[in-house]
Structure formats: C-alpha cells, structure tokens
Design an enzyme around this catalytic site. Structure first.
Site, short mmCIF file in Angstrom:
data_model
loop_
_atom_site.label_atom_id
_atom_site.label_comp_id
_atom_site.label_asym_id
_atom_site.label_seq_id
_atom_site.Cartn_x
_atom_site.Cartn_y
_atom_site.Cartn_z
CG ASN A 9 49.59 3.45 38.31
OD1 ASN A 9 50.50 3.78 37.55
ND2 ASN A 9 49.47 2.23 38.80
CG HIS A 97 50.85 -1.50 41.01
ND1 HIS A 97 50.53 -2.55 40.19
CD2 HIS A 97 49.78 -0.67 41.00
CE1 HIS A 97 49.32 -2.35 39.70
NE2 HIS A 97 48.85 -1.21 40.16
P1 PGA Z 1 42.70 -0.08 37.27
O1 PGA Z 1 44.15 -0.09 37.94
O2 PGA Z 1 42.00 1.16 37.79
O3 PGA Z 1 42.95 -0.01 35.79
O4 PGA Z 1 42.02 -1.33 37.68
C1 PGA Z 1 44.34 0.32 39.27
C2 PGA Z 1 45.80 0.19 39.62
O5 PGA Z 1 46.42 -0.79 39.22
O6 PGA Z 1 46.37 1.07 40.32
#
Ligand code: PGA
Length: 252
Positions: A9, A97
């Site tokens: 993502n 999300h």
């Molecule tokens: P992060 O984000 O790996 O930067 O903690 C994960 C996400 O929000 O999908």
C-alpha cells in the site's frame, strides 16, 4: 489451500516516474511463487493505468487501488468510481483503512456501499480492520474488531465473501515502528477466523485470507507469516523500497 498475499500500500507516496522505477525493481527481484501466492501493488489512483501496463502478463503480481467512491457515478467532483478502477486492470481495492476511517470520516454505511460496488465490479476487497491503542490497552480489541466485521461484512452472502480478504491492522502499529508481536497477531487472526466461522461456517473461515499490517518489515515478516492464521501482509512504509518489499515477499 487458502491464498497467501503480500500487498504493498503505497499510500500518498511516489510520483509516476518513481513508482515505475519501484515496479521495475520489484519485477526484477520477484521470486518464483507457488500457485496459491500473490503479490499486490496498490499505487495511488492516478498511476493505476500506467502501472497496470507494466504488470501486464506478469504472473502472480496484481494491481490494486487504495480506495474508491461510495457512489457509482455522477456529479461527485474529484471522486473515483469502482468501475473506473476496474477499467485500469485493477483486481483489488483496499477499503476501510484506518487512515480513511480517521481522516476522511468513513463510517460503516459508507464502507458497506463501497464494498458492494467493488464486488459488483468483479474486483476483490482487501478489508482493513483494527483497533486504536486505547482499545488495546483496555483489552477490548476482540469485540472492537468483531463489531467492524459484523457491521461492514455480514450483509454479504457466502459467495460474495469469497472475494474478500481481511487485513488486520492494529492502528497503534501502523507507521509507528511498533509491530504487534507474532502472538498478538496470531490471537487476533484466530479470533477473526472464529468470527467468520460463526457466521459463514468453518469452510468459509478456513478459506479466508487474513493479512497482518502495521510496521511489517523484512526482519519481522517471517515470524509473523509463520503464525498459522497469518496469511501474509499489507505493507505500507516497507513497500516503497523494492529491496525491503521483496524481503517481505520472500518471507511469504
Ligand atoms: P505500515 O503501514 O507498514 O507503514 O505500518 C501499513 C498499512 O497502513 O497498511
């Protein structure tokens, strides 16, 4: 055998040239994956079509969007519909999300509409759920996540549910460098699977892909993915560098 996925993502990062270079790096280093394993890349909307072209014909690597509108079409300036996303070749849409829930005030009703539109457009939903720190500190995370799942997914029938992947993302672990321990992830994933089993039956629960997200990195991915109910990861920060992302893919 249920599907395993590592999904990147990108959030609001990468201009087009940077994104294309990242994809080249990922494609160069992508290991051979067995039939049940997939990599998903979710760049910003505006790069979907060009990155979709880069991924054309590449086995095991799929395109996803980070969001879509809760309306199907019409006078909604600036919005992007599920059918537009589909037309770029995307196969997945991340919904729910925590950043969208918090900053853009997405609630149960909006998410139900979005989920329905993504499924109507023959794409798969990566459905994010997860608790904030105060809920974890109060040890009420199981009820909190169960409520998100029942309010936003339980209107689906068993056939529709086959096109949903769940991503458990404890908010206190997102972008903070503080990862859930493998035990915390396993406990919640097993809980989520039992919530699905209670509503849809054990077979549906066994088939459900449940990803972990929140400060997942090459150094902790193998331990997290080694848990029996963790079927891969949704990766934010570490998806922005080909080498790091590939390190996580290799842990799958
Ligand atoms: P992060 O984000 O790996 O930067 O903690 C994960 C996400 O929000 O999908």
């Amino acid at each position: 055998m249920r599907k395993k996925i590592v999904a990147g993502n990108w959030k609001m990062n990468m201009n087009l040239e940077e994104g294309k270079t990242l994809v080249e790096g990922v494609l160069e280093g992508l290991p051979a994956l067995s039939e049940n394993k997939q990599v998903v890349l979710a760049p910003p909307f505006i790069h979907l079509a060009s990155i979709g072209e880069q991924l054309t014909g590449k086995h095991h690597i799929h395109l996803g969007a980070q969001n879509c509108s809760y309306e199907g079409s019409g006078a909604y300036t600036g919005e992007i519909s599920a059918s537009m996303v589909k037309s770029t070749g995307a196969e997945y849409v991340i919904l729910g999300h925590s950043e969208r829930r918090e900053y853009f005030k997405e609630d149960h009703a909006m998410l139900v509409k979005k989920i329905n539109l993504v499924l109507e457009n023959k794409m798969q939903v990566i459905f994010c759920c997860g608790e904030p720190l105060e809920i974890r500190d109060a040890d009420t995370q199981n009820a909190y996540v169960q409520e998100q799942i029942s309010a936003e997914l339980f209107h689906l029938d068993a056939t529709q549910l086959k096109n949903v992947v769940i991503a458990y993302e404890p908010i206190w672990a997102i972008g903070t460098g503080r990862t859930a321990s493998a035990q915390q992830a396993q406990d919640m994933h097993a809980h989520i699977r039992s919530v699905i089993a209670a509503k849809y039956g054990q077979d549906a629960a066994n088939d459900m892909t449940i990803l972990y997200g929140g400060s997942c990195k090459p150094s902790n991915a193998a331990e997290l993915f080694g848990c029996p109910d963790v079927d891969g990861g949704l990766i934010g920060g570490a998806s922005l560098k080909a080498e790091e992302f590939l390190g996580i893919v290799n842990a799958m």
